[in-house]
Design an enzyme around this catalytic site. Structure first.
Site, mmCIF file in Angstrom:
data_model
loop_
_atom_site.group_PDB
_atom_site.id
_atom_site.type_symbol
_atom_site.label_atom_id
_atom_site.label_comp_id
_atom_site.label_asym_id
_atom_site.label_seq_id
_atom_site.Cartn_x
_atom_site.Cartn_y
_atom_site.Cartn_z
ATOM 1 N N HIS A 1 6.080 0.089 -7.087
ATOM 2 C CA HIS A 1 4.921 0.694 -6.383
ATOM 3 C C HIS A 1 4.919 0.166 -4.953
ATOM 4 O O HIS A 1 4.508 -0.961 -4.695
ATOM 5 C CB HIS A 1 3.606 0.326 -7.074
ATOM 6 C CG HIS A 1 2.413 0.986 -6.453
ATOM 7 N ND1 HIS A 1 1.488 1.695 -7.183
ATOM 8 C CD2 HIS A 1 1.977 1.061 -5.159
ATOM 9 C CE1 HIS A 1 0.552 2.173 -6.381
ATOM 10 N NE2 HIS A 1 0.818 1.789 -5.133
ATOM 11 N N HIS B 1 4.372 1.157 -0.576
ATOM 12 C CA HIS B 1 4.055 2.034 0.566
ATOM 13 C C HIS B 1 4.914 1.591 1.743
ATOM 14 O O HIS B 1 4.864 0.415 2.126
ATOM 15 C CB HIS B 1 2.587 1.898 0.952
ATOM 16 C CG HIS B 1 1.642 2.256 -0.160
ATOM 17 N ND1 HIS B 1 1.118 3.510 -0.312
ATOM 18 C CD2 HIS B 1 1.147 1.522 -1.186
ATOM 19 C CE1 HIS B 1 0.326 3.540 -1.381
ATOM 20 N NE2 HIS B 1 0.331 2.343 -1.932
ATOM 21 N N HIS C 1 -3.583 6.166 -9.836
ATOM 22 C CA HIS C 1 -4.544 5.259 -9.193
ATOM 23 C C HIS C 1 -5.820 5.373 -10.028
ATOM 24 O O HIS C 1 -6.555 6.349 -9.902
ATOM 25 C CB HIS C 1 -4.792 5.653 -7.729
ATOM 26 C CG HIS C 1 -5.703 4.689 -7.030
ATOM 27 N ND1 HIS C 1 -5.288 3.862 -6.012
ATOM 28 C CD2 HIS C 1 -7.012 4.387 -7.239
ATOM 29 C CE1 HIS C 1 -6.301 3.104 -5.626
ATOM 30 N NE2 HIS C 1 -7.357 3.403 -6.347
ATOM 31 N N ASP D 1 2.488 -2.800 -4.603
ATOM 32 C CA ASP D 1 1.474 -2.050 -3.845
ATOM 33 C C ASP D 1 1.395 -2.582 -2.418
ATOM 34 O O ASP D 1 0.338 -2.539 -1.793
ATOM 35 C CB ASP D 1 0.098 -2.096 -4.524
ATOM 36 C CG ASP D 1 -0.860 -1.059 -3.944
ATOM 37 O OD1 ASP D 1 -0.387 -0.082 -3.332
ATOM 38 O OD2 ASP D 1 -2.070 -1.254 -4.087
HETATM 39 C C1 NCD Z 1 -2.947 1.765 -0.286
HETATM 40 C C2 NCD Z 1 -2.530 2.277 1.087
HETATM 41 O O1 NCD Z 1 -2.947 1.695 2.096
HETATM 42 O O2 NCD Z 1 -1.755 3.240 1.160
HETATM 43 N N1 NCD Z 1 -4.003 0.799 -0.138
HETATM 44 C C3 NCD Z 1 -4.346 -0.154 -1.034
HETATM 45 O O3 NCD Z 1 -5.342 -0.852 -0.818
HETATM 46 N N2 NCD Z 1 -3.630 -0.380 -2.113
HETATM 47 C C4 NCD Z 1 -3.328 2.891 -1.129
HETATM 48 C C5 NCD Z 1 -3.463 2.530 -2.577
HETATM 49 O O4 NCD Z 1 -2.460 2.284 -3.254
HETATM 50 O O5 NCD Z 1 -4.592 2.461 -3.057
HETATM 51 ZN ZN ZN Z 2 -0.611 1.870 -3.664
#
Ligand code: NCD
Ligand code: ZN
Length: 344
Positions: A13, A15, A136, A247
């Protein structure tokens, strides 16, 4: 010197964004991990196979050629996603899942799903084509307390999905509560969960005691200590339903240190070191490899990695920030000392 050798991990997971941010963060992950499940919450979101292919190419171009790294692509589920879209994704070789964001749940979730039952034909196609659904898991109703949103999602939405689609593979992402752990443990082997380093290392005091600390604010929000303990127990139990998903969610420092700061912790710079910290505190370093390097691959039905990495027991100081072009990105544990260090 004490060392720890493991099969190379994957991040299930992650970003990584686009542009300058992507160029900074992707090489932190590629140094650590062989593969990562790439979240599709861009603006606009990654909703079809063509967009995912372009995004995958952008990621590959931003990755230093010294690393052997594979981005595993995910499509963002909207109210318009059709069973035909699911079929196309299933037929592609590089889409590995769909991601369900309840609309309004988190960063760039505005185009997310507003009416889950209306999407049941699309979800039935995922079950049929055996494409995992990543969730989510938070309700978004304004009147629901932020600390109860995950539990209520499980009670009202996830239980419904589980009932209607018993053969759908589901990953409940970034679980933060004992309720989620209990649910996943008692569910069938179709249901698994990722756990982040911040939810293993911190409880909600980290955000709120001694002043507001925006770099600990992520969604789902950190919970009380009893929940953290349940997460540590699950992660270190050797139960293959729980695996690594950072995450890691980078935002420029000034957008977090703000009167309306955004949600997300940046942890990818030290993925395995941060988990090593948590597993060592729990006296369970011997359970780290399964969690970090085996169970996620098994769930996604991908081969386990064969390359090894080595961690040294040595102190090092986390930078105060990383640079994104001329701007700053503050990592989780900025300026603090970590006790394990990835070699090389
Ligand atoms: C994530 C993001 O900034 O893209 N933020 C987070 O607090 N985890 C989005 C998400 O996974 O909820
Ligand atoms: Zn996330």
């Amino acid at each position: 010197m004490q060392t720890l050798t493991l099969t190379q991990p994957d991040d299930w997971h992650l970003h990584v964004r686009t542009g300058d941010m992507l160029k900074t963060v992707i090489n932190h992950t590629a140094r650590q991990c062989a593969r990562a499940i790439i979240m599709p919450n861009l603006q606009p979101p990654v909703t079809n196979v063509e967009q995912a292919q372009h995004y995958q190419q952008e990621i590959q171009q931003a990755t230093d050629s010294q690393y052997d790294f594979t981005p595993l692509m995910v499509l963002y589920l909207t109210n318009e996603t059709s069973p035909e879209d699911v079929k196309k994704a299933a037929e592609s070789s590089f889409i590995h899942a769909f991601k369900l964001y309840p609309a309004g749940a988190t960063t760039n979730s505005a185009q997310g799903v507003t009416n889950l039952p209306a999407l049941f034909p699309t979800i039935a196609a995922m079950e049929k084509h055996d494409v995992p659904l990543l969730i989510h898991g938070e309700v978004t109703d304004a009147e629901i307390d932020i600390f109860d949103r995950e539990r209520l999602f499980i009670e009202t939405k996830l239980s419904l999905l589980q009932k209607h689609f018993p053969n759908l593979r589901i990953v409940l992402e970034h679980v933060t509560t004992k309720d989620a752990v209990d649910f996943v443990e008692s569910a069938s082997d179709k249901i698994a969960a990722t756990i982040t380093p911040q939810h293993l290392l911190y409880n909600r005091n980290a955000i709120l005691v001694g002043g507001i600390k925006p770099h600990y604010y992520c969604l789902p929000i950190l919970k009380r200590e009893s929940h953290r303990l349940a997460l540590v127990k699950a992660a270190t139990s050797g139960n293959p339903k729980f695996f690594l998903g950072t995450d890691s969610a980078p935002h420029l420092s000034h957008l977090k240190e703000n009167s309306c700061g955004c949600a997300g912790c940046y942890s990818a710079y030290a993925t395995i070191e941060l988990y090593a910290e948590a597993f060592e505190q729990a006296g369970a370093l011997n359970k780290l490899e399964g969690f970090a390097s085996f169970y996620g691959a098994d769930f996604y039905r991908l081969p386990r990695n064969t390359r090894k990495i080595t961690l040294e027991k040595t102190d090092w100081q986390v930078p105060d920030h990383y640079l994104v072009a001329e701007q700053q990105l503050t990592p989780l544990k900025a300026g603090e000392t970590l006790h394990w260090k990835l070699q090389g």
